[in-house]
Design a protein around this motif. Structure first.
Motif, PDB file in Angstrom:
ATOM      1  N   MET A  31      10.434  -0.158   5.718  1.00  0.00           N
ATOM      2  CA  MET A  31       9.540  -0.838   4.791  1.00  0.00           C
ATOM      3  C   MET A  31       8.077  -0.552   5.126  1.00  0.00           C
ATOM      4  O   MET A  31       7.241  -0.372   4.230  1.00  0.00           O
ATOM      5  N   ALA A  32       7.746  -0.492   6.415  1.00  0.00           N
ATOM      6  CA  ALA A  32       6.368  -0.194   6.814  1.00  0.00           C
ATOM      7  C   ALA A  32       5.968   1.208   6.378  1.00  0.00           C
ATOM      8  O   ALA A  32       4.851   1.431   5.889  1.00  0.00           O
ATOM      9  N   VAL A  33       6.873   2.164   6.522  1.00  0.00           N
ATOM     10  CA  VAL A  33       6.583   3.536   6.097  1.00  0.00           C
ATOM     11  C   VAL A  33       6.406   3.605   4.585  1.00  0.00           C
ATOM     12  O   VAL A  33       5.482   4.261   4.070  1.00  0.00           O
ATOM     13  N   VAL A  34       7.268   2.910   3.845  1.00  0.00           N
ATOM     14  CA  VAL A  34       7.174   2.924   2.381  1.00  0.00           C
ATOM     15  C   VAL A  34       5.856   2.323   1.913  1.00  0.00           C
ATOM     16  O   VAL A  34       5.168   2.885   1.037  1.00  0.00           O
ATOM     17  N   TYR A  35       5.460   1.208   2.497  1.00  0.00           N
ATOM     18  CA  TYR A  35       4.208   0.565   2.085  1.00  0.00           C
ATOM     19  C   TYR A  35       2.996   1.387   2.512  1.00  0.00           C
ATOM     20  O   TYR A  35       1.973   1.405   1.815  1.00  0.00           O
ATOM     21  N   LEU A  37       2.909   4.689   2.655  1.00  0.00           N
ATOM     22  CA  LEU A  37       2.826   5.764   1.663  1.00  0.00           C
ATOM     23  C   LEU A  37       2.304   5.243   0.330  1.00  0.00           C
ATOM     24  O   LEU A  37       1.482   5.902  -0.335  1.00  0.00           O
ATOM     25  N   LEU A  38       2.769   4.066  -0.075  1.00  0.00           N
ATOM     26  CA  LEU A  38       2.295   3.489  -1.331  1.00  0.00           C
ATOM     27  C   LEU A  38       0.801   3.197  -1.270  1.00  0.00           C
ATOM     28  O   LEU A  38       0.065   3.430  -2.242  1.00  0.00           O
ATOM     29  N   PHE A  39       0.328   2.712  -0.131  1.00  0.00           N
ATOM     30  CA  PHE A  39      -1.095   2.425   0.022  1.00  0.00           C
ATOM     31  C   PHE A  39      -1.925   3.706  -0.054  1.00  0.00           C
ATOM     32  O   PHE A  39      -2.977   3.753  -0.711  1.00  0.00           O
ATOM     33  N   LEU A  40      -1.459   4.771   0.608  1.00  0.00           N
ATOM     34  CA  LEU A  40      -2.200   6.033   0.587  1.00  0.00           C
ATOM     35  C   LEU A  40      -2.235   6.630  -0.815  1.00  0.00           C
ATOM     36  O   LEU A  40      -3.278   7.139  -1.260  1.00  0.00           O
ATOM     37  N   SER A  63       4.594  -4.879  -5.957  1.00  0.00           N
ATOM     38  CA  SER A  63       5.568  -3.995  -5.311  1.00  0.00           C
ATOM     39  C   SER A  63       6.430  -4.743  -4.307  1.00  0.00           C
ATOM     40  O   SER A  63       7.571  -4.351  -4.052  1.00  0.00           O
ATOM     41  N   VAL A  64       5.896  -5.823  -3.733  1.00  0.00           N
ATOM     42  CA  VAL A  64       6.690  -6.608  -2.782  1.00  0.00           C
ATOM     43  C   VAL A  64       7.930  -7.160  -3.475  1.00  0.00           C
ATOM     44  O   VAL A  64       9.058  -7.061  -2.964  1.00  0.00           O
TER      45      VAL A  64
END
Length: 364
Positions: A31-35, A37-40, A63-64
């Motif tokens: 989940m940390a990796v997905v968020y 990437l979404l933030f970038l 998105s949460v």
């Protein structure tokens, strides 16, 4: 996916992370990796002026919920639909079985029994809950001194639900020392066996369902407080009686809340599980609710497969922690593994986990 989960698990295990946190770390890492990437991606689109900053903030916040819905609701639904066409032992790969599972399901008489029990409970308990909670709300809406104390008293029982509620009522319905039969005995009436009698077990559970009407009462009170007093005053000037004001003013104004409480109560009734689980389906399967019927061959067999492996996959542990059954408990020891051959031998304790194991497809 299992390889990735095991890789993350072994990485944190090598770092000396406490064992209690290890099952959650693979999920949190993904989940940390997905968020990240979404933030970038969102930041890049904002810099390029493809989307506005407020729009980007909206997508980040929503998105949460979207990820939670995809992972914990839609994903399991789609996966469950897929595995319903397979023969899956959890620790092995699914084997396509076609519609064999559904054919066996529709041939099982206990399936129809569970549907009958569930519909009977729903059709009787839901109207009683809706009517009783609405009636209590009307009384609690009166402008009387100390009415807030009565509202609290009626709402407090909703704090005791689930297993605690069922254990409490098992004692209340005890035919020898239970509260209800003691009162009936004092009045000279011989009380029934309640949960031990197939004719009285369902009425007992329906009576128990009225324990939590305080939750719906609070919702009704919120709706009643929003009805304009001018409507009641105009109806009273026109000579409307109390019943006519209730029928022509209160019910139309509160009908959306009535519908909401009816739907949520119906959903809860169809999901009834604890009442059947703690009494093992009741006498003569009189409390074999549909959710408990699904649990018998499903979740119970799941832990049988887990016990037959020496070291379950790390991805399986969160499911084991969240399940009502625990590996190693009396309920989960449904089968025993032969240490010499590594095969599963039938155990008499299987009946404690469910009334029968789910049959295999003919070609499996």
């Amino acid at each position: 996916m299992n390889g990735l989960i095991e890789l993350i698990y072994n990485f944190f295990q090598g770092m000396g992370v406490p064992a209690a946190l290890l099952p959650l770390l693979p999920f949190l890492t993904v989940m940390a990796v997905v968020y990240a990437l979404l933030f970038l991606i969102t930041r890049f689109l904002v810099r390029k002026k493809v989307i506005h900053m407020k729009t980007a903030s909206f997508y980040m916040f929503v998105s949460v919920w979207v990820f939670g819905f995809l992972l914990f609701t839609l994903g399991p639904m789609v996966f469950s639909f897929y595995i319903s066409f397979t023969q899956w032992e959890v620790v092995s790969d699914p084997v396509w079985a076609g519609t064999d599972n559904y054919r066996m399901l529709f041939k099982d008489t206990m399936f129809y029994k569970s549907l009958a029990v569930t519909f009977y409970y729903t059709l009787v308990s839901v109207p009683l809950q809706v009517v009783l909670s609405f009636g209590i709300a009307l009384l609690m809406n009166l402008k009387l001194r100390g009415i807030y104390v009565f509202r609290t008293v009626y709402y407090l029982p909703t704090l005791v639900q689930g297993v605690a509620q069922m254990v409490l009522f098992i004692w209340i319905f005890n035919p020898n020392v239970g509260l209800i039969n003691s009162v009936l005995r004092f009045a000279g009436i011989h009380g029934p066996a309640w949960l031990s009698d197939p004719h009285w077990s369902m009425p007992a559970i329906i009576l128990m369902s009225l324990w939590t009407v305080g939750g719906n009462m609070i919702i009704y009170l919120a709706g009643l407080s929003d009805i304009p007093q001018s409507l009641y005053e105009q109806a009273e000037i026109d000579g409307a009686t109390v019943l006519r004001r209730l029928w022509h003013v209160t019910l139309p104004q509160i009908s959306p809340i009535l519908f909401f409480n009816a739907v949520t109560s119906m959903i809860g009734a169809f999901q009834t599980f604890t009442q059947g689980f703690l009494v093992n389906g009741g006498p003569d399967n009189s409390l074999l609710f549909y959710a408990y019927y699904l649990y018998q061959p499903g979740c119970c067999r799941l832990f049988v497969c887990c016990l037959l492996t020496r070291q379950p996959s790390p991805g399986f542990w969160p499911l084991a922690v969240l399940s009502p059954s625990r590996p190693g408990s009396a309920r989960s020891r449904c089968r025993s593994a032969d240490a010499s051959t590594g095969t599963a031998a039938a155990s008499p304790e299987w009946s404690r986990c469910g009334r029968r194991p789910w049959p295999r497809p003919p070609h499996a």
